[in-house]
Design a protein around this motif. Structure first.
Motif, PDB file in Angstrom:
ATOM      1  N   LYS A   1      51.003 -29.844 -29.436  1.00 15.44           N
ATOM      2  CA  LYS A   1      50.576 -28.819 -28.832  1.00 15.44           C
ATOM      3  C   LYS A   1      49.029 -28.574 -29.390  1.00 15.44           C
ATOM      4  O   LYS A   1      48.033 -28.230 -28.645  1.00 15.44           O
ATOM      5  CB  LYS A   1      51.244 -27.396 -28.946  1.00 15.44           C
ATOM      6  CG  LYS A   1      52.422 -27.330 -28.451  1.00 15.44           C
ATOM      7  CD  LYS A   1      53.344 -26.022 -28.515  1.00 15.44           C
ATOM      8  CE  LYS A   1      54.703 -26.084 -27.668  1.00 15.44           C
ATOM      9  NZ  LYS A   1      55.291 -24.812 -27.845  1.00 15.44           N
TER      10      LYS A   1
ATOM     11  N   THR B   1      45.992 -24.100 -33.647  1.00 13.77           N
ATOM     12  CA  THR B   1      45.917 -25.574 -33.582  1.00 13.77           C
ATOM     13  C   THR B   1      45.749 -26.035 -35.033  1.00 13.77           C
ATOM     14  O   THR B   1      44.488 -26.105 -35.542  1.00 13.77           O
ATOM     15  CB  THR B   1      44.201 -25.754 -32.853  1.00 13.77           C
ATOM     16  OG1 THR B   1      44.427 -24.875 -31.847  1.00 13.77           O
ATOM     17  CG2 THR B   1      43.957 -27.026 -32.786  1.00 13.77           C
TER      18      THR B   1
ATOM     19  N   GLU C   1      46.862 -31.114 -27.325  1.00 15.09           N
ATOM     20  CA  GLU C   1      46.491 -30.677 -26.047  1.00 15.09           C
ATOM     21  C   GLU C   1      45.486 -29.572 -26.061  1.00 15.09           C
ATOM     22  O   GLU C   1      44.596 -29.725 -25.248  1.00 15.09           O
ATOM     23  CB  GLU C   1      47.786 -29.913 -25.660  1.00 15.09           C
ATOM     24  CG  GLU C   1      49.063 -31.000 -25.140  1.00 15.09           C
ATOM     25  CD  GLU C   1      50.073 -30.038 -24.497  1.00 15.09           C
ATOM     26  OE1 GLU C   1      50.052 -28.914 -24.574  1.00 15.09           O
ATOM     27  OE2 GLU C   1      51.139 -30.697 -23.975  1.00 15.09           O
ATOM     28  N   ASP C   2      45.486 -28.718 -27.106  1.00 16.60           N
ATOM     29  CA  ASP C   2      44.377 -27.922 -27.149  1.00 16.60           C
ATOM     30  C   ASP C   2      43.156 -28.319 -27.408  1.00 16.60           C
ATOM     31  O   ASP C   2      42.006 -27.931 -27.025  1.00 16.60           O
ATOM     32  CB  ASP C   2      44.563 -26.715 -28.361  1.00 16.60           C
ATOM     33  CG  ASP C   2      43.867 -25.326 -28.082  1.00 16.60           C
ATOM     34  OD1 ASP C   2      43.574 -25.062 -27.063  1.00 16.60           O
ATOM     35  OD2 ASP C   2      43.297 -25.127 -29.397  1.00 16.60           O
TER      36      ASP C   2
ATOM     37  N   GLU D   1      42.196 -31.461 -26.586  1.00 17.96           N
ATOM     38  CA  GLU D   1      41.822 -31.898 -25.466  1.00 17.96           C
ATOM     39  C   GLU D   1      41.359 -30.988 -24.452  1.00 17.96           C
ATOM     40  O   GLU D   1      40.303 -31.512 -23.707  1.00 17.96           O
ATOM     41  CB  GLU D   1      43.373 -32.787 -24.578  1.00 17.96           C
ATOM     42  CG  GLU D   1      43.558 -34.080 -25.360  1.00 17.96           C
ATOM     43  CD  GLU D   1      44.935 -34.498 -24.945  1.00 17.96           C
ATOM     44  OE1 GLU D   1      45.659 -33.646 -24.206  1.00 17.96           O
ATOM     45  OE2 GLU D   1      45.487 -35.566 -25.195  1.00 17.96           O
ATOM     46  N   TYR D   2      41.694 -29.839 -24.306  1.00 18.86           N
ATOM     47  CA  TYR D   2      41.196 -28.886 -23.536  1.00 18.86           C
ATOM     48  C   TYR D   2      39.806 -28.323 -23.873  1.00 18.86           C
ATOM     49  O   TYR D   2      38.786 -28.547 -23.112  1.00 18.86           O
ATOM     50  CB  TYR D   2      42.103 -27.467 -23.686  1.00 18.86           C
ATOM     51  CG  TYR D   2      41.226 -26.444 -23.029  1.00 18.86           C
ATOM     52  CD1 TYR D   2      40.920 -26.030 -22.046  1.00 18.86           C
ATOM     53  CD2 TYR D   2      40.962 -25.218 -24.136  1.00 18.86           C
ATOM     54  CE1 TYR D   2      40.065 -24.883 -21.645  1.00 18.86           C
ATOM     55  CE2 TYR D   2      40.424 -24.166 -24.169  1.00 18.86           C
ATOM     56  CZ  TYR D   2      39.880 -24.071 -22.665  1.00 18.86           C
ATOM     57  OH  TYR D   2      39.132 -22.828 -22.352  1.00 18.86           O
TER      58      TYR D   2
ATOM     59  N   SER E   1      45.108 -22.104 -20.592  1.00 17.56           N
ATOM     60  CA  SER E   1      44.624 -23.371 -20.479  1.00 17.56           C
ATOM     61  C   SER E   1      45.547 -24.482 -20.593  1.00 17.56           C
ATOM     62  O   SER E   1      45.494 -25.919 -19.911  1.00 17.56           O
ATOM     63  CB  SER E   1      43.440 -23.738 -21.528  1.00 17.56           C
ATOM     64  OG  SER E   1      43.536 -23.587 -22.740  1.00 17.56           O
ATOM     65  N   THR E   2      46.483 -24.480 -21.642  1.00 17.62           N
ATOM     66  CA  THR E   2      47.308 -25.374 -21.940  1.00 17.62           C
ATOM     67  C   THR E   2      48.752 -25.383 -21.601  1.00 17.62           C
ATOM     68  O   THR E   2      49.815 -26.043 -21.749  1.00 17.62           O
ATOM     69  CB  THR E   2      47.145 -25.861 -23.203  1.00 17.62           C
ATOM     70  OG1 THR E   2      47.508 -24.891 -24.237  1.00 17.62           O
ATOM     71  CG2 THR E   2      45.836 -26.307 -23.808  1.00 17.62           C
TER      72      THR E   2
END
Length: 290
Positions: free
Chosen positions: A121, A109, A124-125, A127-128, A68-69
């Protein structure tokens, strides 16, 4: 009170498909979409089964979108018509039946890491997960504080600072859970005092890792002001009261202990047990037959 479980359903023998990076490099984003659509169809199947059984709480898999990221995944899944069609049906069912849906990013995370790249990172996770939970009609992203890195007080402050720098959308959904090794209930309440993140209380983690203080549930409730009904986790130690490993089921003793603690409050309880929905159903039937 809604009771629920996480991700897999043993009755349906669900499988959420993942993808090796080498396969993605060879087959492209078309393969990512193919597996994502399969995972969404599986999620919809589980949601429907849960509703048939009266289970109104569910943790969706973090693996719905493979890679996903990762930079290799340039497919804008959150805008894809095929993805959105299934998401719309899930969201319709969730809203129509008052189901609660959450997600729980994994151990990598870590919002309070002293390493900027790890934090980047992690965001980013998040945000996913934020995009995903919105499209599923869910409300909660559950996260642990992270590591102590030799200075727990500084680590708590770093979490609070990084939390406050997140988007409004993520902060609206993020809840902080006490863990079984490092950050106690008192620790996460300290973090709440710094940044107002709601606290997801895990009773088994508290039994394994605490400051010797009794739980004042009203203090936990207060952290949820304006954020909906509190979410609680329960599990039973595999071979003992403070065994960190999860049992297949939830013991009557552990569930009774939790009910006494939350008496008089409206809460939703996530069962973290190896047999998933099989652990939930006996207690759900008892509550329904009261």
């Amino acid at each position: 009170m809604r009771l629920g479980y996480a991700c897999m359903n043993t009755e349906l023998k669900t499988v959420f498909r993942t993808l090796r990076l080498a396969t993605a490099e060879k087959e492209g984003t078309g393969k990512i979409k193919e597996l994502t659509i399969q995972n969404m169809e599986t999620t919809l199947e589980v949601i429907r089964w849960n509703l048939e059984q009266g289970i109104l709480f569910y943790r969706a898999s973090s693996s719905i979108v493979p890679l996903s990221t990762h930079p290799i995944n340039d497919w804008r899944w959150w805008e894809d018509e095929d993805f959105l069609a299934i998401a719309s049906e899930i969201r319709r069912l969730v809203n129509e039946h008052g189901m609660r849906v959450s997600v729980h990013p994994g151990q990598y995370t870590v919002l309070n890491s002293p390493k900027a790249e790890v934090v980047r990172k992690s965001i980013e996770d998040l945000e996913y997960h934020d995009k995903l939970i919105q499209l599923l009609g869910g409300t909660d992203i559950i996260l642990h504080t992270g590591g102590a890195y030799g200075d727990k007080e500084t680590a708590k402050r770093r979490f609070a600072e990084n939390y406050l720098a997140l988007s409004d959308s993520i902060r609206q959904r993020l809840r902080l859970e006490n863990d079984d090794k490092t950050f106690t209930l008192r620790d996460v309440l300290d973090v709440h005092a710094m940044c107002k993140v709601p606290i997801c209380f895990d009773i088994h983690h508290h039994n394994c890792n605490n400051d010797g203080e009794p739980v004042d549930f009203s203090e936990i409730m207060a952290t949820w002001e304006g954020s909906g009904r509190p979410k609680i986790h329960i599990s039973t130690g595999r071979e003992g009261f403070t065994d960190l490993r999860h049992h297949d089921l939830i013991s009557e003793e552990d569930f009774s202990e939790l009910l006494k603690l939350v008496e008089g409050y409206e809460v939703d309880i996530m069962f973290e047990a190896k047999l998933k929905e099989q652990a939930v159903l006996p207690f759900l039937h008892k509550l329904q037959n009261r």
